[in-house]
Design a protein around this motif. Structure first.
Motif, mmCIF file in Angstrom:
data_model
loop_
_atom_site.group_PDB
_atom_site.id
_atom_site.type_symbol
_atom_site.label_atom_id
_atom_site.label_comp_id
_atom_site.label_asym_id
_atom_site.label_seq_id
_atom_site.Cartn_x
_atom_site.Cartn_y
_atom_site.Cartn_z
ATOM 1 N N ARG A 10 0.964 -1.450 -0.005
ATOM 2 C CA ARG A 10 -0.055 0.079 -0.021
ATOM 3 C C ARG A 10 0.974 1.275 -0.048
ATOM 4 O O ARG A 10 1.673 1.357 0.664
ATOM 5 N N ALA A 11 0.636 2.257 -1.087
ATOM 6 C CA ALA A 11 1.412 3.236 -1.001
ATOM 7 C C ALA A 11 2.939 3.120 -0.954
ATOM 8 O O ALA A 11 3.762 3.533 -0.404
ATOM 9 N N ASP A 12 3.328 2.146 -1.772
ATOM 10 C CA ASP A 12 4.739 1.691 -2.089
ATOM 11 C C ASP A 12 5.193 1.011 -0.785
ATOM 12 O O ASP A 12 6.497 0.937 -0.726
ATOM 13 N N LYS A 50 -4.476 -1.717 9.733
ATOM 14 C CA LYS A 50 -4.352 -0.618 10.424
ATOM 15 C C LYS A 50 -3.250 0.554 9.715
ATOM 16 O O LYS A 50 -3.570 1.624 9.541
ATOM 17 N N ARG A 51 -2.577 -0.029 8.622
ATOM 18 C CA ARG A 51 -1.543 0.887 7.536
ATOM 19 C C ARG A 51 -2.641 1.404 6.764
ATOM 20 O O ARG A 51 -2.244 2.522 6.217
ATOM 21 N N ILE A 65 -5.118 -2.073 -0.361
ATOM 22 C CA ILE A 65 -4.031 -2.924 0.053
ATOM 23 C C ILE A 65 -3.956 -4.009 -1.434
ATOM 24 O O ILE A 65 -4.988 -4.842 -1.589
ATOM 25 N N ILE A 66 -2.905 -4.191 -1.859
ATOM 26 C CA ILE A 66 -2.767 -5.047 -2.774
ATOM 27 C C ILE A 66 -1.910 -6.256 -2.286
ATOM 28 O O ILE A 66 -0.828 -6.287 -1.616
#
Length: 538
Positions: free
Chosen positions: A103-105, A252-253, A277-278
């Motif tokens: 997620r977000a790199d 949570k991330r 999330i991938i």
């Protein structure tokens, strides 16, 4: 009119079967050889059989041993080409998975066996997929409960993250409360995820919701997994489990609180939650196409018309083989699960061979690959040796009593068919009461009688009592909980010289009385109208 007719048939069946049990009661005591049952269990649980996994040397030794015992008892071979074996074609897949969440790199790599387990759902050497994780609550579509966690959302290619069990676990007013329904079983959840077109499905583990600890998960799903060697459609690419702690941290991330979404999942208005999330999963599997076998024998009936029909007595011979080391041991012997059930089945076969022949035949089916998803019994149902419409009932033995004499006995399914009163009469003949405990573990859906029930054959799974003679109140439940937490699907499920067989003998006697009553009845058992299996009745 139809309802009155159905009720009359059910009542006549119950009365007839109960009378036959009473007649059996007047007969001689059912003979049971406890020394032989101890010998069967001790051999089948020996380290030399290496955990009895299907299509292994130890598994073949177990099957040959059971066939030899059937032959020694004078039972007819009921398998292919005059043998005691019904071939079951399997695909074995030993998984080596990797799983990362992005997620977000930010890449979050999970530790195999400690954080997650995963396996291929298709017999392919390499499954490599990426998909967005969507939290789907309990992952249930149940129109009869006015419940739909999917709400028509397009989930093709997604990875579904879901809770195990069903909403009744936390809200006694929905489903059956703490009594687990099939919707709560992980098998159903994967079936539904496949129907939704998902690429993968990940189950969030807690000991309470799964009813067993993480050690069972890491041991059960990291060894070779089997599927029937036949096309399956629809199918997922992969499935897996994740620890609650890891799922909580990953969500949570993405700004998602697991407690909050879990509470939301307990309501009918819940909607799937896209997480952003991938999940990148690669499942490399060592494949092997193999033949295993159900071991089958027949005690022919004496009635020229009814002998073509049969009562089935089933127990699975397989266990987990060799797996992850736990406390210095890697052989998953499966002494109680289910060398004990095979020992009890052989005890019942010996007893029935010594008693007068019944009108219907008795068929003994020792199944393979139960631990991989009831595959041996599913294969039998697809290719029955006796037509299912001519199969009067299935009596299943799985994890039988090795702890001593009880005042009671149990069976899963007594409230679903006319077999219930028959079983109760058989128990009374042995001076036992029938205990009925809430099926919080969903055990009715977890053993070899279930594929038969789904196709309409009335079925019971005979369970040990819990009120032990000479033990304080609650001791039986405590021992069952200790087994589930400390030995179930672990190397510690080993043969013990402290095993006691008087309780297993009680189970065998009640099973024999029940089987004989059904096999001598002029009428066939029936599902009750309230049962979910009534519509599938042959």
């Amino acid at each position: 009119m139809a309802r009155k007719w159905f009720n009359a048939v059910v009542m006549l069946t119950v009365i007839t079967l109960s009378r036959l049990v009473s007649q059996t009661t007047a007969a001689a005591t059912v003979p049971v050889d406890t020394a032989a049952m101890d010998a069967h269990l001790r051999f089948l649980a020996n380290d030399l059989l290496e955990g009895r996994a299907p299509a292994t040397r130890g598994g073949r030794l177990a099957a040959e041993y059971i066939a030899a015992q059937f032959q020694a008892l004078g039972l007819e071979p009921a398998g292919a080409n005059g043998s005691y074996f019904q071939p079951v074609a399997l695909v074995g897949m030993t998984p080596q998975p990797t799983l990362t969440f992005v997620r977000a790199d930010v890449v979050d790599s999970l530790s195999y066996r400690d954080d997650f387990v995963a396996w291929a759902e298709r017999p392919e050497a390499n499954i490599d997929t990426s998909g967005e994780i969507v939290f789907v609550g309990y992952g249930i579509r149940a129109p009869e409960w006015q419940w739909d966690d999917y709400k028509g959302m397009d989930l093709r290619g997604k990875v579904l993250l879901m809770l195990v069990n069903d909403p009744g676990l936390v809200d006694s007013t929905v489903f059956l409360g703490k009594i687990l329904t099939y919707y709560g079983r992980w098998t159903y959840k994967l079936e539904e995820a496949a129907r939704q077109g998902a690429a993968g499905a990940i189950l969030i583990h807690t000991t309470e919701s799964a009813t067993y600890p993480w050690e069972v998960v890491r041991g059960s799903w990291s060894v070779e997994q089997f599927k029937l060697d036949q096309p399956q459609s629809p199918s997922l690419g992969y499935a897996g489990w994740i620890t609650e702690a890891r799922a909580r941290a990953v969500l949570k991330r993405a700004g998602i609180d697991l407690d909050d979404v879990s509470r939301a999942a307990g309501g009918r208005d819940f909607r799937p939650i896209a997480t952003g999330i991938i999940a990148n999963a690669q499942i490399k599997s060592a494949l092997r196409r193999v033949n295993s076998e159900n071991v089958v024998a027949r005690l022919p009936g004496r009635d020229s018309r009814l002998a073509a029909q049969a009562v089935l007595i089933t127990a699975h011979w397989d266990h987990k083989g060799i797996g992850p080391v736990i406390r210095g041991d890697s052989i998953y012997n499966g002494a109680e699960d289910n060398a004990s059930g095979i020992a009890a089945m052989l005890g019942a076969a010996q007893s029935l061979a010594q008693l007068p022949r019944t009108s219907r035949s008795i068929l003994f089916v020792a199944t393979t690959a139960e631990e991989s998803g009831l595959l041996g019994s599913e294969a039998y149902v697809q290719h029955p040796l006796i037509p299912l419409a001519q199969t009067a009932a299935v009596l299943n033995l799985d994890v039988t009593n090795v702890r001593g004499t009880t005042r009671d006995i149990g069976a899963l399914g007594t409230d679903r068919s006319t077999l219930g009163p028959v079983f109760e009469s058989a128990a009374r003949a042995e001076g036992l009461t029938v205990q009925s405990q809430p099926d919080v573990r969903g055990s009715f859906f977890r053993s070899d009688h279930f594929p038969f029930a789904r196709t309409g054959v009335p079925a019971l799974s005979i369970k040990p009592g819990v009120d032990f003679v000479g033990r304080p109140k609650g001791w039986g439940e405590d021992q069952e909980n200790i087994y589930n937490q400390q030995r179930y699907h672990q190397p510690s499920d080993e043969y013990q010289p402290t095993f006691r067989y008087a309780g297993m003998a009680q189970q065998v006697r009640v099973t024999v009385r029940t089987a004989r009553a059904i096999a001598n009845s002029p009428t066939m058992p029936r599902w009750l109208r309230s049962s979910e299996f009534q519509r599938a009745q042959p």
